[in-house]
Design a protein around this motif. Sequence first.
Motif, PDB file in Angstrom:
ATOM      1  N   TRP A 102       0.515  -1.034  -0.290  1.00  0.00           N
ATOM      2  CA  TRP A 102       0.041   0.070   0.181  1.00  0.00           C
ATOM      3  C   TRP A 102       0.949   1.453   0.128  1.00  0.00           C
ATOM      4  O   TRP A 102       0.395   2.335  -0.812  1.00  0.00           O
ATOM      5  N   ALA A 103       1.879   1.316   0.703  1.00  0.00           N
ATOM      6  CA  ALA A 103       2.894   2.347   0.630  1.00  0.00           C
ATOM      7  C   ALA A 103       3.396   2.322  -0.929  1.00  0.00           C
ATOM      8  O   ALA A 103       3.356   3.491  -1.146  1.00  0.00           O
ATOM      9  N   PHE A 104       3.567   1.442  -1.638  1.00  0.00           N
ATOM     10  CA  PHE A 104       4.062   1.677  -2.720  1.00  0.00           C
ATOM     11  C   PHE A 104       2.933   2.745  -3.835  1.00  0.00           C
ATOM     12  O   PHE A 104       3.230   3.364  -4.869  1.00  0.00           O
ATOM     13  N   VAL A 105       1.544   1.903  -3.600  1.00  0.00           N
ATOM     14  CA  VAL A 105       0.800   2.452  -4.484  1.00  0.00           C
ATOM     15  C   VAL A 105       0.384   3.597  -3.996  1.00  0.00           C
ATOM     16  O   VAL A 105       0.859   4.637  -4.607  1.00  0.00           O
ATOM     17  N   ARG A 106       0.504   4.398  -3.386  1.00  0.00           N
ATOM     18  CA  ARG A 106       0.421   5.381  -2.188  1.00  0.00           C
ATOM     19  C   ARG A 106       1.626   6.592  -3.428  1.00  0.00           C
ATOM     20  O   ARG A 106       1.679   7.546  -3.498  1.00  0.00           O
ATOM     21  N   LEU A 107       3.129   5.725  -2.845  1.00  0.00           N
ATOM     22  CA  LEU A 107       4.535   6.802  -3.274  1.00  0.00           C
ATOM     23  C   LEU A 107       4.077   6.519  -5.068  1.00  0.00           C
ATOM     24  O   LEU A 107       4.170   8.439  -5.364  1.00  0.00           O
ATOM     25  N   SER A 108       3.527   5.793  -6.095  1.00  0.00           N
ATOM     26  CA  SER A 108       3.452   5.762  -6.965  1.00  0.00           C
ATOM     27  C   SER A 108       2.360   6.606  -7.825  1.00  0.00           C
ATOM     28  O   SER A 108       2.924   7.769  -8.990  1.00  0.00           O
ATOM     29  N   LEU A 109       1.158   6.802  -7.330  1.00  0.00           N
ATOM     30  CA  LEU A 109       0.156   7.403  -7.178  1.00  0.00           C
ATOM     31  C   LEU A 109       0.991   9.166  -7.095  1.00  0.00           C
ATOM     32  O   LEU A 109       0.077   9.908  -7.999  1.00  0.00           O
ATOM     33  N   GLU A 110       1.260   9.060  -5.872  1.00  0.00           N
ATOM     34  CA  GLU A 110       1.602  10.477  -5.993  1.00  0.00           C
ATOM     35  C   GLU A 110       2.885  11.381  -6.235  1.00  0.00           C
ATOM     36  O   GLU A 110       2.529  12.250  -7.157  1.00  0.00           O
ATOM     37  N   SER A 111       3.801  10.554  -7.119  1.00  0.00           N
ATOM     38  CA  SER A 111       4.931  10.686  -7.788  1.00  0.00           C
ATOM     39  C   SER A 111       4.850  10.822  -9.477  1.00  0.00           C
ATOM     40  O   SER A 111       5.317  11.511  -9.465  1.00  0.00           O
ATOM     41  N   PHE A 112       3.421  10.116  -9.820  1.00  0.00           N
ATOM     42  CA  PHE A 112       3.166  10.784 -11.171  1.00  0.00           C
ATOM     43  C   PHE A 112       1.846  11.240 -11.066  1.00  0.00           C
ATOM     44  O   PHE A 112       1.789  11.374 -12.402  1.00  0.00           O
ATOM     45  N   ALA A 113       1.118  11.626 -10.411  1.00  0.00           N
ATOM     46  CA  ALA A 113       0.463  12.985 -10.513  1.00  0.00           C
ATOM     47  C   ALA A 113       0.542  14.040 -11.279  1.00  0.00           C
ATOM     48  O   ALA A 113      -1.031  13.997 -12.022  1.00  0.00           O
ATOM     49  N   GLU A 114       1.537  14.092 -11.228  1.00  0.00           N
ATOM     50  CA  GLU A 114       0.963  15.477 -12.525  1.00  0.00           C
ATOM     51  C   GLU A 114       1.080  14.489 -14.809  1.00  0.00           C
ATOM     52  O   GLU A 114       1.541  15.964 -14.774  1.00  0.00           O
ATOM     53  N   PHE A 115       1.504  13.224 -14.373  1.00  0.00           N
ATOM     54  CA  PHE A 115       1.377  12.951 -15.519  1.00  0.00           C
ATOM     55  C   PHE A 115       0.023  13.331 -16.099  1.00  0.00           C
ATOM     56  O   PHE A 115      -0.618  13.541 -15.783  1.00  0.00           O
ATOM     57  N   PRO A 116       0.087  13.653 -17.436  1.00  0.00           N
ATOM     58  CA  PRO A 116      -0.893  14.241 -18.449  1.00  0.00           C
ATOM     59  C   PRO A 116      -2.280  12.419 -18.477  1.00  0.00           C
ATOM     60  O   PRO A 116      -0.881  11.095 -18.232  1.00  0.00           O
TER      61      PRO A 116
END
Length: 305
Positions: A81-95
């Motif tokens: 779940w920590a990896f899911v959160r990290l990924s979503l936050e890290s790539f949130a600004e991608f188109p």
Amino acid sequence: PPSLSRQSSRALRVGAELSPQEYMEKHDLLLYLQDVTSLLLQVRTERPIEFIADYFSSIMAGAHVIMRDFQYVNASERNRWAFVRLSLESFAEFPSDSPITSIELANLLRMLCPDFPLELVENTALLCGESDEHPFHTFLDATLMRFYYAEFFDRTAEVFSTCDTRSTGSVNRNVLLLTLRQMARRTTCTCPPKYIFDQVFDDVSKLGSFEGIGQPSDVQLLEMQSALLRAPAMYEKLNSIGDPMAGSLISTPTRHKPPAGGAANLKADQREAHTSPGTPTGKGARKPTPVKQMATMRKLSVTKR
């Protein structure tokens, strides 16, 4: 300890009924104790207590999986779940609608987990459709849920194999649904909401449409798992993203949608919950981690290790 006084008597009773080994396994304590000991012996700092405190603080913050190998990232529900959160936050600004292939997405995820398996991303692409190229956030969300619920998908494959007594590659829909419900009640693996099976099997028009199925009421494994990945219930957890262990939530955009066709069984008011990308507002809203900070994240992780 003060924290014990805040726990319910029921939770304390459940904990007391477990053996020491069962208690350690239930909370993945050995995993983290062994890992922090291994890291500590690598760096051999003169301030070991502070090092251990920092390690567990990073776990509570969900930052402990940054640049760790896939075996560690996949070792517990908390880590996944920590990896899911990290990924979503890290790539949130991608188109959101920018097309991306399996290899490209795997390479992005490997910026956070160096050996994230390409096979998992390719399997997700197969379940999302025949093309290997999909809209970025649709593909990312589906891959992260395929990763987070990987054991659940494995269990559904085992159930399908058990039901396919004639080895025809297809199983009666009703028999499969009943067996899957029984599996979901017994299994201890991380599962999506139980009503996901209703969303999948109530939509008759989306099942039995693949070539090679002998009867209209039959379903194939790929078809079933594809329908699971499309179901809105698979993504419900993303709309209240937080720490599943602590129950704390963070403010993030409610933008998570299932792949195309997944909202077929939702009522109008349910579909409204799956909105388009937005920006968190209000007090306490957390700004997504910009991708340009990834290099800094990696540097800090390597320094800690």
